[in-house]
Motif scaffolding. Sequence first.
Motif, PDB file in Angstrom:
ATOM      1  N   PRO A 545     -47.002  57.143 -57.283  1.00 19.44           N
ATOM      2  CA  PRO A 545     -48.138  58.045 -57.538  1.00 19.44           C
ATOM      3  C   PRO A 545     -47.676  59.285 -58.273  1.00 19.44           C
ATOM      4  O   PRO A 545     -46.562  59.773 -58.044  1.00 19.44           O
ATOM      5  CB  PRO A 545     -48.635  58.383 -56.124  1.00 19.44           C
ATOM      6  CG  PRO A 545     -48.116  57.295 -55.248  1.00 19.44           C
ATOM      7  CD  PRO A 545     -46.820  56.859 -55.861  1.00 19.44           C
ATOM      8  N   PRO A 546     -48.508  59.829 -59.157  1.00 18.25           N
ATOM      9  CA  PRO A 546     -48.097  61.020 -59.902  1.00 18.25           C
ATOM     10  C   PRO A 546     -47.963  62.222 -58.974  1.00 18.25           C
ATOM     11  O   PRO A 546     -48.672  62.366 -57.989  1.00 18.25           O
ATOM     12  CB  PRO A 546     -49.252  61.222 -60.897  1.00 18.25           C
ATOM     13  CG  PRO A 546     -50.429  60.528 -60.275  1.00 18.25           C
ATOM     14  CD  PRO A 546     -49.851  59.365 -59.526  1.00 18.25           C
ATOM     15  N   GLY A 547     -46.992  63.122 -59.306  1.00 20.09           N
ATOM     16  CA  GLY A 547     -46.807  64.334 -58.533  1.00 20.09           C
ATOM     17  C   GLY A 547     -46.223  64.117 -57.160  1.00 20.09           C
ATOM     18  O   GLY A 547     -46.465  64.910 -56.248  1.00 20.09           O
ATOM     19  N   THR A 548     -45.436  63.046 -56.977  1.00 21.74           N
ATOM     20  CA  THR A 548     -44.836  62.773 -55.668  1.00 21.74           C
ATOM     21  C   THR A 548     -43.320  62.718 -55.795  1.00 21.74           C
ATOM     22  O   THR A 548     -42.767  62.616 -56.897  1.00 21.74           O
ATOM     23  CB  THR A 548     -45.344  61.447 -55.087  1.00 21.74           C
ATOM     24  OG1 THR A 548     -44.960  60.369 -55.948  1.00 21.74           O
ATOM     25  CG2 THR A 548     -46.857  61.470 -54.924  1.00 21.74           C
ATOM     26  N   VAL A 549     -42.644  62.756 -54.662  1.00 21.97           N
ATOM     27  CA  VAL A 549     -41.194  62.713 -54.632  1.00 21.97           C
ATOM     28  C   VAL A 549     -40.762  61.994 -53.359  1.00 21.97           C
ATOM     29  O   VAL A 549     -41.439  62.068 -52.327  1.00 21.97           O
ATOM     30  CB  VAL A 549     -40.604  64.145 -54.685  1.00 21.97           C
ATOM     31  CG1 VAL A 549     -40.973  64.940 -53.445  1.00 21.97           C
ATOM     32  CG2 VAL A 549     -39.101  64.110 -54.894  1.00 21.97           C
ATOM     33  N   ALA A 550     -39.635  61.274 -53.437  1.00 23.65           N
ATOM     34  CA  ALA A 550     -39.111  60.556 -52.277  1.00 23.65           C
ATOM     35  C   ALA A 550     -38.229  61.483 -51.459  1.00 23.65           C
ATOM     36  O   ALA A 550     -37.359  62.170 -51.999  1.00 23.65           O
ATOM     37  CB  ALA A 550     -38.318  59.334 -52.726  1.00 23.65           C
ATOM     38  N   VAL A 551     -38.456  61.526 -50.141  1.00 24.09           N
ATOM     39  CA  VAL A 551     -37.685  62.377 -49.241  1.00 24.09           C
ATOM     40  C   VAL A 551     -37.258  61.561 -48.032  1.00 24.09           C
ATOM     41  O   VAL A 551     -37.919  60.587 -47.653  1.00 24.09           O
ATOM     42  CB  VAL A 551     -38.510  63.599 -48.775  1.00 24.09           C
ATOM     43  CG1 VAL A 551     -38.937  64.455 -49.951  1.00 24.09           C
ATOM     44  CG2 VAL A 551     -39.721  63.161 -47.970  1.00 24.09           C
ATOM     45  N   PRO A 552     -36.145  61.940 -47.392  1.00 19.78           N
ATOM     46  CA  PRO A 552     -35.740  61.230 -46.170  1.00 19.78           C
ATOM     47  C   PRO A 552     -36.686  61.543 -45.015  1.00 19.78           C
ATOM     48  O   PRO A 552     -37.253  62.635 -44.936  1.00 19.78           O
ATOM     49  CB  PRO A 552     -34.332  61.779 -45.904  1.00 19.78           C
ATOM     50  CG  PRO A 552     -34.285  63.090 -46.612  1.00 19.78           C
ATOM     51  CD  PRO A 552     -35.167  62.952 -47.811  1.00 19.78           C
ATOM     52  N   LEU A 553     -36.842  60.579 -44.119  1.00 24.34           N
ATOM     53  CA  LEU A 553     -37.718  60.776 -42.973  1.00 24.34           C
ATOM     54  C   LEU A 553     -37.084  61.671 -41.913  1.00 24.34           C
ATOM     55  O   LEU A 553     -37.792  62.266 -41.095  1.00 24.34           O
ATOM     56  CB  LEU A 553     -38.072  59.422 -42.343  1.00 24.34           C
ATOM     57  CG  LEU A 553     -38.970  58.516 -43.174  1.00 24.34           C
ATOM     58  CD1 LEU A 553     -39.186  57.184 -42.460  1.00 24.34           C
ATOM     59  CD2 LEU A 553     -40.310  59.192 -43.428  1.00 24.34           C
ATOM     60  N   GLY A 554     -35.766  61.756 -41.912  1.00 29.27           N
ATOM     61  CA  GLY A 554     -35.083  62.579 -40.929  1.00 29.27           C
ATOM     62  C   GLY A 554     -34.514  63.840 -41.544  1.00 29.27           C
ATOM     63  O   GLY A 554     -34.479  64.011 -42.768  1.00 29.27           O
ATOM     64  N   GLY A 555     -34.055  64.765 -40.689  1.00 29.16           N
ATOM     65  CA  GLY A 555     -33.433  65.996 -41.155  1.00 29.16           C
ATOM     66  C   GLY A 555     -34.440  67.061 -41.539  1.00 29.16           C
ATOM     67  O   GLY A 555     -35.654  66.928 -41.345  1.00 29.16           O
ATOM     68  N   ASP A 556     -33.916  68.131 -42.106  1.00 32.39           N
ATOM     69  CA  ASP A 556     -34.710  69.286 -42.526  1.00 32.39           C
ATOM     70  C   ASP A 556     -34.958  69.187 -44.029  1.00 32.39           C
ATOM     71  O   ASP A 556     -34.019  69.271 -44.820  1.00 32.39           O
ATOM     72  CB  ASP A 556     -33.950  70.566 -42.172  1.00 32.39           C
ATOM     73  CG  ASP A 556     -34.748  71.831 -42.486  1.00 32.39           C
ATOM     74  OD1 ASP A 556     -35.831  71.716 -43.086  1.00 32.39           O
ATOM     75  OD2 ASP A 556     -34.278  72.925 -42.132  1.00 32.39           O
ATOM     76  N   VAL A 557     -36.210  69.010 -44.423  1.00 32.03           N
ATOM     77  CA  VAL A 557     -36.555  68.852 -45.838  1.00 32.03           C
ATOM     78  C   VAL A 557     -37.555  69.941 -46.214  1.00 32.03           C
ATOM     79  O   VAL A 557     -38.605  70.066 -45.584  1.00 32.03           O
ATOM     80  CB  VAL A 557     -37.144  67.463 -46.129  1.00 32.03           C
ATOM     81  CG1 VAL A 557     -37.498  67.340 -47.613  1.00 32.03           C
ATOM     82  CG2 VAL A 557     -36.167  66.373 -45.720  1.00 32.03           C
ATOM     83  N   ARG A 558     -37.233  70.720 -47.253  1.00 27.47           N
ATOM     84  CA  ARG A 558     -38.123  71.817 -47.661  1.00 27.47           C
ATOM     85  C   ARG A 558     -38.192  71.906 -49.181  1.00 27.47           C
ATOM     86  O   ARG A 558     -37.258  71.523 -49.892  1.00 27.47           O
ATOM     87  CB  ARG A 558     -37.639  73.162 -47.106  1.00 27.47           C
ATOM     88  CG  ARG A 558     -37.334  73.138 -45.617  1.00 27.47           C
ATOM     89  CD  ARG A 558     -37.112  74.520 -45.071  1.00 27.47           C
ATOM     90  NE  ARG A 558     -36.546  74.479 -43.728  1.00 27.47           N
ATOM     91  CZ  ARG A 558     -36.533  75.485 -42.884  1.00 27.47           C
ATOM     92  NH1 ARG A 558     -37.056  76.639 -43.245  1.00 27.47           N
ATOM     93  NH2 ARG A 558     -35.991  75.369 -41.685  1.00 27.47           N
ATOM     94  N   PHE A 559     -39.323  72.419 -49.644  1.00 27.73           N
ATOM     95  CA  PHE A 559     -39.498  72.729 -51.054  1.00 27.73           C
ATOM     96  C   PHE A 559     -39.275  74.229 -51.240  1.00 27.73           C
ATOM     97  O   PHE A 559     -39.670  75.032 -50.395  1.00 27.73           O
ATOM     98  CB  PHE A 559     -40.909  72.362 -51.527  1.00 27.73           C
ATOM     99  CG  PHE A 559     -41.208  70.889 -51.478  1.00 27.73           C
ATOM    100  CD1 PHE A 559     -40.781  70.047 -52.486  1.00 27.73           C
ATOM    101  CD2 PHE A 559     -41.934  70.353 -50.423  1.00 27.73           C
ATOM    102  CE1 PHE A 559     -41.067  68.684 -52.452  1.00 27.73           C
ATOM    103  CE2 PHE A 559     -42.222  69.006 -50.371  1.00 27.73           C
ATOM    104  CZ  PHE A 559     -41.787  68.165 -51.389  1.00 27.73           C
ATOM    105  N   LEU A 560     -38.657  74.620 -52.354  1.00 27.62           N
ATOM    106  CA  LEU A 560     -38.435  76.023 -52.680  1.00 27.62           C
ATOM    107  C   LEU A 560     -39.231  76.381 -53.926  1.00 27.62           C
ATOM    108  O   LEU A 560     -39.278  75.608 -54.886  1.00 27.62           O
ATOM    109  CB  LEU A 560     -36.948  76.302 -52.918  1.00 27.62           C
ATOM    110  CG  LEU A 560     -35.998  76.075 -51.734  1.00 27.62           C
ATOM    111  CD1 LEU A 560     -34.567  76.360 -52.166  1.00 27.62           C
ATOM    112  CD2 LEU A 560     -36.395  76.948 -50.563  1.00 27.62           C
ATOM    113  N   THR A 561     -39.820  77.579 -53.925  1.00 23.58           N
ATOM    114  CA  THR A 561     -40.592  78.052 -55.073  1.00 23.58           C
ATOM    115  C   THR A 561     -39.772  79.048 -55.880  1.00 23.58           C
ATOM    116  O   THR A 561     -38.722  79.525 -55.446  1.00 23.58           O
ATOM    117  CB  THR A 561     -41.892  78.724 -54.615  1.00 23.58           C
ATOM    118  OG1 THR A 561     -41.568  79.980 -53.966  1.00 23.58           O
ATOM    119  CG2 THR A 561     -42.657  77.834 -53.644  1.00 23.58           C
TER     120      THR A 561
END
Length: 670
Positions: A545-561
Amino acid sequence: MRDESGDGPGSRWAAYEWWQTRLAEAFFGGHRKDTPVLFFINDNELRELQGSAEVQGLSTAVSSVLGWHGDPYQPVSDRCRVWKRGKREDPPPCLPLLATAVLAAARMQRTEAGPGAPAYYARLAEVLCPSWGGERHRKPLESNYEAVVGQWLCLDEWLREQGGARGLSTIRRNPALRKIGYAQSQALVRASDHAALRRFFRSENLSPGQEVHGRRLLEKLQMWSSVNPGGLSQRLRQALGSHAEGPLLEPLLVTLFEGWDGSTNLGHGSSGLPQVRLRVVLEDEFTGWEARWHAEAVSDVEHDLLRHPAGALEIALADQVYELSGAIPDLAQALQHGLCARGAVAEACVEGGRSVLALREDPLAGGWTETDVLTALEPYVFLFNPSGQGPLQSLLADAGHQWRCPEPVPVPGWQVTPELRFDDEQALAAALSRSAVGSVRHHPQQRLSLRNGLLVERGWRHRSLFLLGGEPDAMVPEAYRRPGLVTLDGQPLAVPPDGLTVLRGKGLAPGRHVLAAGGTAADFYLASAPEPLADAPGGPVPGAPPGTVAVPLGGDVRFLTAQGHFLAARRPQEPAWWRDRAPALCGGGTARIPVPPGAVWLVAASGAGEPAVTLLQPQEPDFGSLSRAAKDYWSRLVLLDLAGTAHSTLWKRYREAALSQFPRGGFTRV
C-alpha cells in the motif's frame, strides 16, 4: 497571618485602610493611565494582593467596620461624605467594600440560583458577616444595598474627574439589574482579557473613535471567540454563552472599545503585567500518557522568572511557545487550588477548583490541549477527577455517548477518557445547557472541517493523512461562504451555497495542504507511494500500500520528525497462536503500517544491539523546543553513528541539532 479585629476605633479600621491603600495602588495607580479599569476581584487575586502581609483578610477587614445593628453600610458611607469635602486626590474610601461586592459576584454559582439577585445576595452574605455569625444579616445587606450603588457612582465620578490619569471608568448603569449589575459587570471581564479583546477589535477592522453598537459588538465577539478562544478567561467565555448576562456585557464591551487606542498590546492583570496562559497538555506516547504544561508566547516577553509558592518557574521563548524549566507547578495541585506565578515582566495564572477539562488536538502544543469550547465533528478527550466523573458521565450520556473505561494519567487523582466525537450539534448544545460541567461551553461549528475522503489509517495520529486521489471534502461554516474568504494553499477556493466543497480533481500533489478562512485553518496531508530508498530496508515494496513501511512487531519502534519529535508506531500484536504452534516466529515478525505525516526517520530498537535507523524522506532538521520525553529519547540516539550509509551526513546534522538541546557539558558517554 493575624485575624484580630482590635478593640479601639483606630485598630478596627486599620486593616480596612490597609486594603484601601493596596487596592488603590493595584487598580487605580498611575500605571492605569488612559486604559479601562476593571475592578476584578476573586479569591486568587486576593491572595496575590495580600501576599505575606500580616493583615486581616478583605472580608474580615470590611465586616469588622460595618454597622450590623442598622444600615451595615453606614460607616463607610460616612467616610465617603467626609472624603467628598476634601481634596479628592485619592480614590474614595469605599474600595474595600466595593471589592467585596465584586468578590460576591465572582463566587456566584450559575448552577444554583442563576445569575439574578437572590444568588448574588446569598454570596454577599457569605463574604460579609458579623463576628457573631448567624444568617439574619443577609436582609439588611440586601435592603440597604442602594448605598453600595451610590459608592459605585462616587468611584465613577472620581475617575472621570481625573481625566484618565488614574484609568478610564468601566462603571455603567444597567436597567435590567439596577443594583447588583455594577458588581456583576466588573466580575465578567478580567484585565487579562484585554489582549484577546484588542485582537478581536483589530480583526473586525474597527477603528478608535468609531461608533459601535453594544448588541452587534457582542454578537461579533461570540462568533469570533468560537474560533479564537485563546486568551479569554473562563468567566468571560461563560458570559458570552449566557442570554441573561448579555445586557451586562454590551455596555462593558462598548466602554472597553472606547478606551482602545488601536494597538494590540497585551492586557495586564492586577499587577500590570502581561498574562502568560498555562494550559494542560496530554501526549499519548509509546509508554503511556504524558502530562505537561503548554505556554504560548506573548508579545515582548522573551524570558522571565515567575515566582510562586513552590519556587521560580523559568520561561524562555522558543519559537511560538515558552520552554518551561525550574520549579514547574505541580499539575494536580494547580488544578485543585489554582496558581498565580509572577515575575519581573509577566505573570501566569491557573484557575483552580475545576474537576473536568476538555482537550482537543493542537499542533502547536503537540498533543491534546485544554480548551473551553466544544463543537460538533471534532475529536476530544476529557480529563477528570473523582468529583467530576459523575457530571461528565451524565453529560456524555445526555449527548448520546456510552461511558467507556478511562485510562490513568500521571496526574494523581485524574483519569482521561478515550477519544470521542460529538456528531449531533443540537444534542451537544442541549446536553451542555443541562450539564453541571461548567468548565466548557458549546458554540455552533465555526471552524473549517474535513469530511469523507480515504484515510490511510483511522488512528488519531493519522486522521489528516489521506490517499492521493481520495482527497477529503471541506465543510465551510456559513459565516465564511462569501466569495474570496476561503483559500486552499493560499489560493481562493470557490465554496458552494451548502458549504460542502469537493477537493478531489483539483490536481493536488502529495504533501501538506492548508485550508484557511477568517483566522481558522485546517490542514491535511496526501500520500502516494514514495520511491524506495536503496539503503532503506523498511521502505515500500512492489504491491505494498502507498505511504506504508515495514516494521518489526517487537521492540521499540518510533518515527522521528524534522522538528525532533517522535511518534510511537502503532503495530498489531503477534498472533497468540505463535507461542504454541510456531515459537520460531516469535520476535521475528513484521507488519506494514502507515507512515505518519512529517515522518523523516524510522528508528527500531530491539532488546540487544544498536537501533536500526531508516531514512523515509530527506529533510533538514528544524528543531524547536523539545519536551522532556523527547530529550530523554534523543539522549539514546545522539551517539549513534551511521557511518557508511548514504544518509550518514544528514543523520549527523540531526544528532547535532539534538545535542544543542542539552546543557553544554551536560552529556557524556557513560
